[in-house]
Design a protein around this motif. Structure first.
Motif, PDB file in Angstrom:
ATOM      1  N   THR A 196     -10.179  -0.658   0.675  1.00 34.35           N
ATOM      2  CA  THR A 196     -11.440  -0.971   1.352  1.00 34.35           C
ATOM      3  C   THR A 196     -11.289  -1.099   2.867  1.00 34.35           C
ATOM      4  OG1 THR A 196     -11.094  -3.364   1.062  1.00 34.35           O
ATOM      5  CG2 THR A 196     -12.367  -2.194  -0.652  1.00 34.35           C
ATOM      6  N   HIS A 197     -10.087  -1.451   3.345  1.00 33.88           N
ATOM      7  CA  HIS A 197      -9.917  -1.723   4.765  1.00 33.88           C
ATOM      8  C   HIS A 197      -8.694  -0.986   5.331  1.00 33.88           C
ATOM      9  CE1 HIS A 197     -12.632  -5.002   3.716  1.00 33.88           C
ATOM     10  NE2 HIS A 197     -12.809  -5.235   5.019  1.00 33.88           N
ATOM     11  N   PHE A 198      -8.792  -0.640   6.609  1.00 35.13           N
ATOM     12  CA  PHE A 198      -7.651  -0.104   7.357  1.00 35.13           C
ATOM     13  C   PHE A 198      -7.113  -1.230   8.231  1.00 35.13           C
ATOM     14  CE2 PHE A 198      -5.955   2.204  11.156  1.00 35.13           C
ATOM     15  CZ  PHE A 198      -4.907   2.843  10.514  1.00 35.13           C
ATOM     16  N   VAL A 199      -5.830  -1.554   8.050  1.00 34.74           N
ATOM     17  CA  VAL A 199      -5.237  -2.723   8.696  1.00 34.74           C
ATOM     18  C   VAL A 199      -4.050  -2.282   9.552  1.00 34.74           C
ATOM     19  CG1 VAL A 199      -4.163  -4.970   8.334  1.00 34.74           C
ATOM     20  CG2 VAL A 199      -5.926  -4.168   6.754  1.00 34.74           C
ATOM     21  N   VAL A 200      -3.948  -2.871  10.742  1.00 31.90           N
ATOM     22  CA  VAL A 200      -2.829  -2.594  11.650  1.00 31.90           C
ATOM     23  C   VAL A 200      -2.186  -3.921  12.042  1.00 31.90           C
ATOM     24  CG1 VAL A 200      -2.110  -1.632  13.863  1.00 31.90           C
ATOM     25  CG2 VAL A 200      -3.938  -0.522  12.558  1.00 31.90           C
ATOM     26  N   TRP A 201      -0.845  -3.979  11.932  1.00 36.04           N
ATOM     27  CA  TRP A 201      -0.068  -5.165  12.316  1.00 36.04           C
ATOM     28  C   TRP A 201       0.824  -4.815  13.496  1.00 36.04           C
ATOM     29  CZ3 TRP A 201      -0.546  -9.850   9.723  1.00 36.04           C
ATOM     30  CH2 TRP A 201      -1.230  -9.809   8.497  1.00 36.04           C
ATOM     31  N   LEU A 202       1.054  -5.804  14.372  1.00 38.01           N
ATOM     32  CA  LEU A 202       1.883  -5.621  15.557  1.00 38.01           C
ATOM     33  C   LEU A 202       2.927  -6.733  15.608  1.00 38.01           C
ATOM     34  CD1 LEU A 202       1.630  -3.499  17.867  1.00 38.01           C
ATOM     35  CD2 LEU A 202       0.563  -5.292  19.236  1.00 38.01           C
ATOM     36  N   MET A 203       4.217  -6.355  15.778  1.00 38.08           N
ATOM     37  CA  MET A 203       5.273  -7.348  15.959  1.00 38.08           C
ATOM     38  C   MET A 203       5.394  -7.633  17.449  1.00 38.08           C
ATOM     39  SD  MET A 203       9.292  -7.292  14.751  1.00 38.08           S
ATOM     40  CE  MET A 203       9.119  -7.898  13.070  1.00 38.08           C
ATOM     41  N   ARG A 204       4.793  -8.716  17.903  1.00 43.48           N
ATOM     42  CA  ARG A 204       4.702  -9.017  19.331  1.00 43.48           C
ATOM     43  C   ARG A 204       6.073  -9.218  19.974  1.00 43.48           C
ATOM     44  NH1 ARG A 204      -0.376  -7.809  21.287  1.00 43.48           N
ATOM     45  NH2 ARG A 204      -1.980  -8.526  19.824  1.00 43.48           N
ATOM     46  N   GLU A 205       7.005  -9.824  19.247  1.00 41.44           N
ATOM     47  CA  GLU A 205       8.363 -10.047  19.746  1.00 41.44           C
ATOM     48  C   GLU A 205       9.328  -9.433  18.743  1.00 41.44           C
ATOM     49  OE1 GLU A 205      11.344 -13.729  21.078  1.00 41.44           O
ATOM     50  OE2 GLU A 205       9.219 -14.114  20.604  1.00 41.44           O
ATOM     51  N   PHE A 206       9.987  -8.365  19.160  1.00 42.47           N
ATOM     52  CA  PHE A 206      10.777  -7.613  18.192  1.00 42.47           C
ATOM     53  C   PHE A 206      11.885  -8.472  17.581  1.00 42.47           C
ATOM     54  CE2 PHE A 206      14.261  -4.935  16.813  1.00 42.47           C
ATOM     55  CZ  PHE A 206      13.579  -4.103  15.950  1.00 42.47           C
ATOM     56  N   CYS A 246       4.761  -1.462  15.203  1.00 42.33           N
ATOM     57  CA  CYS A 246       3.510  -1.689  14.480  1.00 42.33           C
ATOM     58  C   CYS A 246       3.552  -0.980  13.135  1.00 42.33           C
ATOM     59  CB  CYS A 246       2.301  -1.226  15.302  1.00 42.33           C
ATOM     60  SG  CYS A 246       2.123   0.552  15.478  1.00 42.33           S
ATOM     61  N   LEU A 247       2.738  -1.450  12.209  1.00 46.16           N
ATOM     62  CA  LEU A 247       2.588  -0.784  10.924  1.00 46.16           C
ATOM     63  C   LEU A 247       1.113  -0.789  10.540  1.00 46.16           C
ATOM     64  CD1 LEU A 247       2.126  -2.816   8.193  1.00 46.16           C
ATOM     65  CD2 LEU A 247       4.385  -3.583   8.924  1.00 46.16           C
ATOM     66  N   SER A 248       0.727   0.232   9.818  1.00 47.13           N
ATOM     67  CA  SER A 248      -0.665   0.351   9.390  1.00 47.13           C
ATOM     68  C   SER A 248      -0.706   0.765   7.928  1.00 47.13           C
ATOM     69  CB  SER A 248      -1.415   1.377  10.248  1.00 47.13           C
ATOM     70  OG  SER A 248      -0.824   2.654  10.157  1.00 47.13           O
ATOM     71  N   HIS A 249      -1.776   0.372   7.242  1.00 46.14           N
ATOM     72  CA  HIS A 249      -1.920   0.704   5.829  1.00 46.14           C
ATOM     73  C   HIS A 249      -3.366   0.497   5.401  1.00 46.14           C
ATOM     74  CE1 HIS A 249      -2.233  -3.530   4.352  1.00 46.14           C
ATOM     75  NE2 HIS A 249      -1.601  -3.758   5.493  1.00 46.14           N
ATOM     76  N   SER A 280       0.842  -1.188   0.000  1.00 47.20           N
ATOM     77  CA  SER A 280       0.000   0.000   0.000  1.00 47.20           C
ATOM     78  C   SER A 280       0.880   1.241   0.000  1.00 47.20           C
ATOM     79  CB  SER A 280      -0.911   0.006   1.234  1.00 47.20           C
ATOM     80  OG  SER A 280      -0.125  -0.058   2.404  1.00 47.20           O
ATOM     81  N   ARG A 281       0.472   2.228  -0.702  1.00 47.25           N
ATOM     82  CA  ARG A 281       1.262   3.456  -0.785  1.00 47.25           C
ATOM     83  C   ARG A 281       1.278   4.159   0.568  1.00 47.25           C
ATOM     84  NH1 ARG A 281       2.851   6.150  -5.342  1.00 47.25           N
ATOM     85  NH2 ARG A 281       3.616   8.267  -5.047  1.00 47.25           N
ATOM     86  N   GLY A 282       2.460   4.522   0.989  1.00 46.08           N
ATOM     87  CA  GLY A 282       2.585   5.267   2.226  1.00 46.08           C
ATOM     88  C   GLY A 282       2.239   4.502   3.479  1.00 46.08           C
ATOM     89  N   PRO A 283       2.835   3.318   3.733  1.00 50.85           N
ATOM     90  CA  PRO A 283       2.566   2.633   4.998  1.00 50.85           C
ATOM     91  C   PRO A 283       3.088   3.464   6.168  1.00 50.85           C
ATOM     92  CG  PRO A 283       4.422   1.616   3.883  1.00 50.85           C
ATOM     93  CD  PRO A 283       3.843   2.616   2.920  1.00 50.85           C
ATOM     94  N   GLU A 284       2.432   3.340   7.309  1.00 57.19           N
ATOM     95  CA  GLU A 284       2.831   4.062   8.509  1.00 57.19           C
ATOM     96  C   GLU A 284       3.405   3.073   9.506  1.00 57.19           C
ATOM     97  OE1 GLU A 284       2.634   7.282   9.174  1.00 57.19           O
ATOM     98  OE2 GLU A 284       1.526   7.964   7.390  1.00 57.19           O
ATOM     99  N   ARG A 285       4.489   3.453  10.179  1.00 57.75           N
ATOM    100  CA  ARG A 285       5.021   2.596  11.228  1.00 57.75           C
ATOM    101  C   ARG A 285       5.021   3.388  12.523  1.00 57.75           C
ATOM    102  NH1 ARG A 285       7.963   6.083  11.640  1.00 57.75           N
ATOM    103  NH2 ARG A 285       9.799   6.726  10.514  1.00 57.75           N
ATOM    104  N   GLY A 286       4.942   2.650  13.627  1.00 58.20           N
ATOM    105  CA  GLY A 286       4.908   3.300  14.924  1.00 58.20           C
ATOM    106  C   GLY A 286       5.257   2.307  16.014  1.00 58.20           C
ATOM    107  N   VAL A 287       5.034   2.705  17.252  1.00 63.59           N
ATOM    108  CA  VAL A 287       5.264   1.840  18.401  1.00 63.59           C
ATOM    109  C   VAL A 287       4.005   1.856  19.251  1.00 63.59           C
ATOM    110  CG1 VAL A 287       6.666   1.391  20.445  1.00 63.59           C
ATOM    111  CG2 VAL A 287       7.729   2.328  18.392  1.00 63.59           C
ATOM    112  N   LEU A 288       3.505   0.687  19.567  1.00 67.47           N
ATOM    113  CA  LEU A 288       2.284   0.551  20.345  1.00 67.47           C
ATOM    114  C   LEU A 288       2.547  -0.417  21.499  1.00 67.47           C
ATOM    115  CD1 LEU A 288      -0.683   1.567  20.186  1.00 67.47           C
ATOM    116  CD2 LEU A 288      -1.251  -0.603  19.093  1.00 67.47           C
TER     117      LEU A 288
END
Length: 385
Positions: free
Chosen positions: A290-300, A282-285, A269-277
């Protein structure tokens, strides 16, 4: 008299569990307490015992009412509970205005890092400043949220910045990733809190680093989105999921590595966002428009620990196409409620994940949250030992 008879180690044990705001008031109790509160061992003990994941630091844009004035940068340390109850007022009341010459780099263990770029002819001078918002310790010679500076003259390259903590050496480090477009090389320079110079630590192959200028600190690393094996003249339409990676710089080892995207990420997806939660990368796109999706890396660092935290329709989030700009700001302690920002409608969105419904929306005021960062109130001093 009763307090005077308590053993010193018991007094220290009790005080170490108190919040920073209370400890700053108790400095006036006695010279002994005042000295104790900023001793290195007590600062670390209090940090270890402080509540985690209760606050975030929002980087804000303060909209001015005058047409001839530019919008100003700001930072707002906010309680997550308060944000989930009344986001607009919480951001407005907590926002600290910054001079627009300073760029917010990041927050780590209560310290905030800013950087100032000053042009000196054909060279550029970077001035790095540190401060602690909770203790309000700042330099006496500056009207802004700065305490200590260091200078280093660098050629003007494309620059990415980061700030984090190296727990093995017990030091805070600022990272500059400099891209030389002509030579197609990237070099990393590091400044350690308390030093008076920058160090060149490594070179690495050139590739574009995407997204915001500032990297996200997680588990002793600083992280940016990147595209492998492509030069600066790439076209987004040619980028595949396999080429999209996370460039992760290890603050202790002073090395870098690539982290792969989640296995379930089937489309770039164009312009993915990364952050810390909650301390996790985490990353979102937006997926397939059609959908807003957020992923979390549970163990870095463990790529199979990527977990899909959120997958909700844009229609439900009241974010119709073609323009969709959404960001996740924070999440409740139990993970059921999320606060999002919709930059097209200029609204906060409080979304209940468990019930799959919008709880309510609220308009932005003058302080617009641009990004969210992990934050904890601490006694950490903004200068080297």
């Amino acid at each position: 008299m009763a307090m005077a008879q308590l053993p010193q180690d018991l007094i220290e044990e009790i005080l170490s569990w108190l919040p920073v705001k209370s400890l700053m008031r108790f400095r006036c109790v006695s010279r002994t307490w005042n000295s104790l509160i900023f001793q290195a061992h007590f600062v670390k003990l209090n940090l270890q015992r402080s509540s985690r994941n209760t606050h975030v630091l929002l980087r804000c844009q303060i909209n001015t009412v005058f047409e001839d004035m530019r919008d100003l940068p700001g930072i707002a340390p906010c309680s997550i509970c308060s944000l989930l109850e009344n986001p607009s007022s919480t951001v407005d009341n907590g926002c600290h205005q910054l001079d627009n010459r300073y760029l917010f780099i990041g927050s780590c263990n209560g310290l905030v890092c800013l950087i100032n770029l000053v042009a000196r002819g054909e060279f550029s001078e970077y001035r790095v400043w540190f401060c602690n918002l909770a203790t309000r310790i700042m330099s006496e010679d500056s009207p802004h949220l700065c305490l200590r500076s260091c200078n280093y003259k660098l050629w003007w390259y494309q620059v990415k910045c980061g700030f984090g903590y190296d727990d093995r050496s017990d030091t805070y480090k600022v990272v500059l990733v400099l891209s030389n477009i002509k030579s197609q090389n990237r070099e990393v320079r590091v400044h350690r809190l308390g030093d008076t110079h920058w160090r060149k630590v490594l070179n690495c192959p050139e590739f574009p680093i995407l997204g915001e200028k500032c990297g996200q600190p997680v588990s002793g690393t600083v992280n940016w989105f990147a595209i492998r094996k492509l030069g600066f003249d790439y076209e987004w339409e040619t980028v595949t999921v396999d080429q999209l990676v996370i460039f992760s710089y290890d603050l202790n080892k002073e090395t870098f590595k690539y982290l792969l995207m989640p296995n379930g990420l089937s489309q770039v997806s164009r312009g993915p966002e990364r952050g810390v939660l909650k301390g996790c990368l985490c990353l979102s796109h937006v997926h397939r428009r059609t959908h807003f999706v957020v992923w979390l890396m549970r163990e870095f660092g463990v790529e199979n620990s990527w977990t899909q935290l959120l997958n909700v329709t844009l229609e439900l989030l009241q974010a119709p196409l073609p323009c969709v700009i959404l960001k996740l700001l924070c999440i409740s302690e139990n993970g059921d409620v999320l606060l999002l920002a919709n930059y097209i409608s200029s609204k906060f969105i409080l979304y209940n994940k468990k019930d799959n419904r919008i709880v309510h929306t609220q308009d932005f005021n003058n302080q617009v949250p641009m990004s969210s960062h992990d934050y904890i109130q601490s006694l950490v001093l903004p200068y080297g030992n």
